[in-house]
Design an enzyme around this catalytic site. Structure first.
Site, PDB file in Angstrom:
ATOM      1  NE  ARG A   1     -13.540   1.983   4.564  1.00 37.02           N
ATOM      2  CZ  ARG A   1     -12.269   1.702   3.784  1.00 37.02           C
ATOM      3  NH1 ARG A   1     -11.547   2.819   3.394  1.00 37.02           N
ATOM      4  NH2 ARG A   1     -12.045   0.609   3.234  1.00 37.02           N
TER       5      ARG A   1
ATOM      6  N   GLY B   1      -7.800   4.901   3.504  1.00 39.75           N
ATOM      7  CA  GLY B   1      -7.332   6.040   2.574  1.00 39.75           C
ATOM      8  C   GLY B   1      -7.686   7.234   3.068  1.00 39.75           C
TER       9      GLY B   1
ATOM     10  CD  GLU C   1      -2.894  -0.994   2.248  1.00 36.13           C
ATOM     11  OE1 GLU C   1      -3.879  -0.063   1.887  1.00 36.13           O
ATOM     12  OE2 GLU C   1      -2.909  -1.838   3.099  1.00 36.13           O
TER      13      GLU C   1
ATOM     14  CE1 TYR D   1      -7.127   3.722  -2.891  1.00 31.09           C
ATOM     15  CE2 TYR D   1      -6.609   1.570  -3.430  1.00 31.09           C
ATOM     16  CZ  TYR D   1      -6.793   2.421  -2.478  1.00 31.09           C
ATOM     17  OH  TYR D   1      -6.888   2.074  -1.308  1.00 31.09           O
TER      18      TYR D   1
END
Length: 331
Positions: A268, A288, A22, A230
């Site tokens: 989240r 993110g 990531e 993305y």
């Protein structure tokens, strides 16, 4: 505090990158965070971890871990924006704890538990939140697993959908397992859950209060993979169209998991909403974090725009440190 009469601003260390798959996503999040912090209030110190684990200062000069800690100790608070293993999994929180530095986000235990999808399943089930039926595979027992129905294969500790595959045919199983095992020594195999993909963002405050943002629905054709996340193809709908009983059940499940894991700051919590209620998918303690990422968009829909959210997170971290987590450091 490290501020002085010459510069009364709060000095914030923003860490991005990281030695995980990531890395690029984290660089984008960290750059967005650093740019959005109010320059009249904050003096931003940039630090980057490259894919090999080497630390660099804001001028792209390698400083090593010792040099990075020296820079961090001249800051008032740390904002680690490193997604995935070697960052979000509690390792950076541990570094801050050992150095006595206030930091934004979840602590060591919550980061480690939430990063481990198998551990998260066990915690969720223990507090009455459903998860998809699944099994844990290692390289030792991989050969004994037999495909019998459509499944989702995923590394236990990875993010951004790296190594995740939907296997609808037995012929595709080996390739999916190879991809997942390339990223982790443990792999989770779960039944496919049919339901709406809906995320919940929670903000925990130092006083123990919890703020739940309007839920976000991801509308996609098939698996919500890296390219969808993305590449701009994802259709995010905020607030998700939910009947009140379904919304409450979703929020209650998200809060139960957030608290059971011991999360702080923003997390989240991702679900599939089925006819039988919410089914937990995963938890991200450092999701993110560009302005256009899911969690910031949910808080913006609640009237807390991106820059204000970051300001609140930094101020909360400093307040929490005054109450015992981390400590204010000298110059």
């Amino acid at each position: 505090m490290t501020t002085s009469a010459r510069d009364p601003r709060t000095r914030v260390a923003v860490i991005g990158g990281g030695a995980s798959c990531e890395h690029e996503v984290s660089l984008a999040s960290a750059a967005a965070v650093a740019a959005a912090l109010d320059p009249e209030r904050y003096d931003v110190v940039r630090l980057t971890i490259d894919p090999h684990g080497t630390w660099f200062d804001g001028g792209d000069r390698p400083v090593g871990l010792t040099g990075a800690v020296c820079l961090l100790r001249r800051c008032d608070v740390v904002l680690p924006v490193v997604h995935g293993p070697h960052g979000e999994d509690g390792t950076l929180a541990a570094l801050c704890e050992l150095a006595g530095l206030p930091y934004v986000g979840s602590g060591v235990g919550a980061g480690a538990l939430a990063m481990d999808k198998w551990a998260t399943k066990l915690v969720a089930e223990a507090v009455g939140v459903s998860t998809a039926p699944g099994v844990l595979l290692t390289t030792r027992d991989r050969a004994a697993y037999r495909w019998s129905r459509p499944i989702v294969v995923k590394p236990v500790a990875s993010g951004s959908s790296h190594g995740v595959a939907l296997v609808a045919d037995a012929a595709d199983l080996d390739a999916a397992l190879d991809a997942a095992f390339a990223l982790d020594s443990r792999v989770l195999v779960e039944d496919v859950v049919v339901g709406r993909e809906i995320d919940v963002a929670i903000l925990g405050r130092p006083d123990g209060s919890r703020f739940v943002a309007p839920a976000l629905e991801i509308v996609t054709d098939g698996l919500f993979d890296y390219d969808d996340k993305y590449g701009g193809q994802a259709d995010f709908r905020i607030p998700a169209d939910l009947h009140e009983p379904d919304r409450k059940a979703l929020d209650d499940a998200a809060l139960a998991v957030y608290d059971a894991l011991g999360c702080d700051g923003v997390a989240r919590v991702d679900f599939f909403v089925t006819d039988d209620g919410p089914v937990l998918n995963e938890v991200n303690t450092m999701p993110g974090f560009t302005e256009h990422s899911q969690a910031p968009k949910m808080f913006a829909a609640a009237g807390l725009p991106y820059a204000a959210l970051l300001d609140l997170l930094v101020r909360d971290a400093l307040e929490a440190a005054g109450g015992g987590r981390g400590s204010m450091t000298g110059p």
